[in-house]
Design an enzyme around this catalytic site. Structure first.
Site, mmCIF file in Angstrom:
data_model
loop_
_atom_site.group_PDB
_atom_site.id
_atom_site.type_symbol
_atom_site.label_atom_id
_atom_site.label_comp_id
_atom_site.label_asym_id
_atom_site.label_seq_id
_atom_site.Cartn_x
_atom_site.Cartn_y
_atom_site.Cartn_z
ATOM 1 N N SER A 1 33.838 40.374 32.241
ATOM 2 C CA SER A 1 35.152 40.437 32.886
ATOM 3 C C SER A 1 35.655 39.023 33.124
ATOM 4 O O SER A 1 35.040 38.248 33.861
ATOM 5 C CB SER A 1 35.055 41.171 34.223
ATOM 6 O OG SER A 1 36.221 40.882 34.976
ATOM 7 N N HIS B 1 36.485 42.044 28.686
ATOM 8 C CA HIS B 1 37.097 42.926 29.682
ATOM 9 C C HIS B 1 38.194 42.182 30.446
ATOM 10 O O HIS B 1 37.956 41.128 31.032
ATOM 11 C CB HIS B 1 36.011 43.413 30.640
ATOM 12 C CG HIS B 1 36.445 44.482 31.582
ATOM 13 N ND1 HIS B 1 36.510 45.815 31.222
ATOM 14 C CD2 HIS B 1 36.822 44.432 32.881
ATOM 15 C CE1 HIS B 1 36.908 46.537 32.274
ATOM 16 N NE2 HIS B 1 37.109 45.722 33.287
ATOM 17 N N ASP C 1 40.935 42.522 33.396
ATOM 18 C CA ASP C 1 41.313 43.297 34.585
ATOM 19 C C ASP C 1 42.753 43.018 34.969
ATOM 20 O O ASP C 1 43.084 41.906 35.385
ATOM 21 C CB ASP C 1 40.372 42.942 35.748
ATOM 22 C CG ASP C 1 38.990 43.547 35.570
ATOM 23 O OD1 ASP C 1 38.916 44.778 35.362
ATOM 24 O OD2 ASP C 1 37.998 42.801 35.623
ATOM 25 N N MET D 1 45.760 43.825 37.475
ATOM 26 C CA MET D 1 45.966 44.346 38.839
ATOM 27 C C MET D 1 47.367 44.019 39.320
ATOM 28 O O MET D 1 47.880 42.927 39.040
ATOM 29 C CB MET D 1 44.943 43.729 39.794
ATOM 30 C CG MET D 1 43.499 43.902 39.350
ATOM 31 S SD MET D 1 42.374 43.257 40.598
ATOM 32 C CE MET D 1 40.798 43.458 39.748
ATOM 33 N N MET E 1 33.725 53.361 37.794
ATOM 34 C CA MET E 1 33.786 52.232 38.729
ATOM 35 C C MET E 1 32.617 52.339 39.696
ATOM 36 O O MET E 1 32.496 53.329 40.426
ATOM 37 C CB MET E 1 35.098 52.255 39.524
ATOM 38 C CG MET E 1 36.360 51.983 38.727
ATOM 39 S SD MET E 1 36.339 50.472 37.741
ATOM 40 C CE MET E 1 36.058 49.219 38.996
ATOM 41 N N GLY F 1 32.590 40.505 42.261
ATOM 42 C CA GLY F 1 31.570 40.086 43.222
ATOM 43 C C GLY F 1 31.220 41.084 44.309
ATOM 44 O O GLY F 1 30.647 40.710 45.333
ATOM 45 N N ASP G 1 31.485 49.590 35.606
ATOM 46 C CA ASP G 1 32.213 48.387 36.021
ATOM 47 C C ASP G 1 32.054 48.141 37.517
ATOM 48 O O ASP G 1 32.485 48.952 38.337
ATOM 49 C CB ASP G 1 33.706 48.586 35.677
ATOM 50 C CG ASP G 1 34.559 47.352 35.936
ATOM 51 O OD1 ASP G 1 34.022 46.309 36.334
ATOM 52 O OD2 ASP G 1 35.783 47.451 35.726
HETATM 53 C C1 DX5 Z 1 36.964 45.224 39.750
HETATM 54 C C2 DX5 Z 1 37.068 44.945 38.261
HETATM 55 C C3 DX5 Z 1 35.803 44.497 37.664
HETATM 56 C C4 DX5 Z 1 35.253 43.216 38.230
HETATM 57 C C5 DX5 Z 1 33.777 43.196 38.024
HETATM 58 O O1 DX5 Z 1 38.138 45.785 40.183
HETATM 59 O O2 DX5 Z 1 37.501 46.113 37.575
HETATM 60 O O3 DX5 Z 1 35.921 44.429 36.243
HETATM 61 O O4 DX5 Z 1 35.810 42.060 37.665
HETATM 62 O O5 DX5 Z 1 33.265 42.062 38.640
HETATM 63 P P1 DX5 Z 1 31.730 41.919 38.983
HETATM 64 O O6 DX5 Z 1 30.963 42.063 37.709
HETATM 65 O O7 DX5 Z 1 31.661 40.549 39.562
HETATM 66 O O8 DX5 Z 1 31.394 43.003 39.974
HETATM 67 ZN ZN ZN Z 2 37.438 46.175 35.333
#
Ligand code: DX5
Ligand code: ZN
Length: 220
Positions: free
Chosen positions: A10, A35, A37, A39, A139, A147, A177
């Site tokens: 990601s 990946h 993300d 938002m 998820m 993190g 994820d």
């Molecule tokens: C969270 C995202 C993830 C996130 C994962 O909303 O969809 O893709 O970046 O990050 P880590 O691997 O750090 O948990």
């Molecule tokens: Zn994601």
């Protein structure tokens, strides 16, 4: 059938000021997918990037761009992400009124259609849409931030979805994820996952570590 595990770093955990270089670095380090993300500060409490950034990153890698849309309403943006060069477009069922139609639209645009289930969304949600998807994204944290800690109740959901996919007998990817590290990667893979998103665990330690980080998630 569970496939050999694919790792999808990601870029949320990458250095945003050097995003093109970071994508090339994880590509070289053995990432299978990238990946992304997305938002909107509305569907999730954080704002990241849009189609212009996906388009800018496209020339930096031949790997699949695994675009995770955490935006609502989502339907009016599908075409923009498809044109920008996304290969997989994943949406949340809560992000629009007609998930079945949204998934059909993604396939019509020539892209792999993914559906993502939040930690509180049951596997049952897939009952009447599994045939419309190429990927299920479980998820294992509440979406919005990198993190966070892996929510272990999601392992039962991964097991249930693995059974449904195998029963259907279609090549649907089962991706997880959030909070993936070497230990939770192992648990997710044993539960039936065959693709893992990893932000923190990929990008830690600087570029020289990326290949080792990715290999460790795959199980060595
Ligand atoms: C969270 C995202 C993830 C996130 C994962 O909303 O969809 O893709 O970046 O990050 P880590 O691997 O750090 O948990
Ligand atoms: Zn994601």
């Amino acid at each position: 059938m569970q496939q050999p595990v694919r790792i999808s770093p990601s870029i949320l955990s990458a250095d945003f000021a050097r995003l093109g270089e970071e994508v090339r670095a994880v590509d070289r380090a053995g990432a299978d997918w990238i990946h992304v993300d997305v938002m909107d500060g509305h569907f999730v409490p954080n704002i990241t990037i849009g189609p212009a950034v996906v388009k800018a990153l496209r020339p930096h890698t031949d790997k699949l761009l695994d675009v995770h849309l955490m935006i609502s309403p989502v339907d009016s943006y599908l075409e923009a992400f498809a044109e920008a060069g996304a290969d997989i477009i994943t949406v949340h069922p809560e992000a629009g009124p007609h998930i079945h139609r949204t998934l059909q639209r993604i396939r019509q645009l020539g892209k792999k259609a993914g559906v993502s289930l939040n930690p509180g969304t049951p596997a049952k949600m897939l009952d009447y849409i599994l045939e419309e998807v190429d990927l299920v994204l479980v998820m294992s944290v509440n979406p919005g931030f990198g993190g966070q800690k892996f929510i272990s109740s999601q392992l039962r959901k991964i097991e249930a979805i693995r059974k449904s996919i195998d029963k259907l007998g279609k090549p649907i990817d089962l991706e997880v994820d959030g909070g993936i590290d070497v230990e939770t990667a192992r648990l997710a893979i044993s539960a039936g996952a065959d693709a893992l998103v990893a932000g923190t665990a990929t990008f830690r330690g600087g570029e020289a570590q990326y290949a080792a980080n990715i290999a460790a998630l795959r199980g060595g």
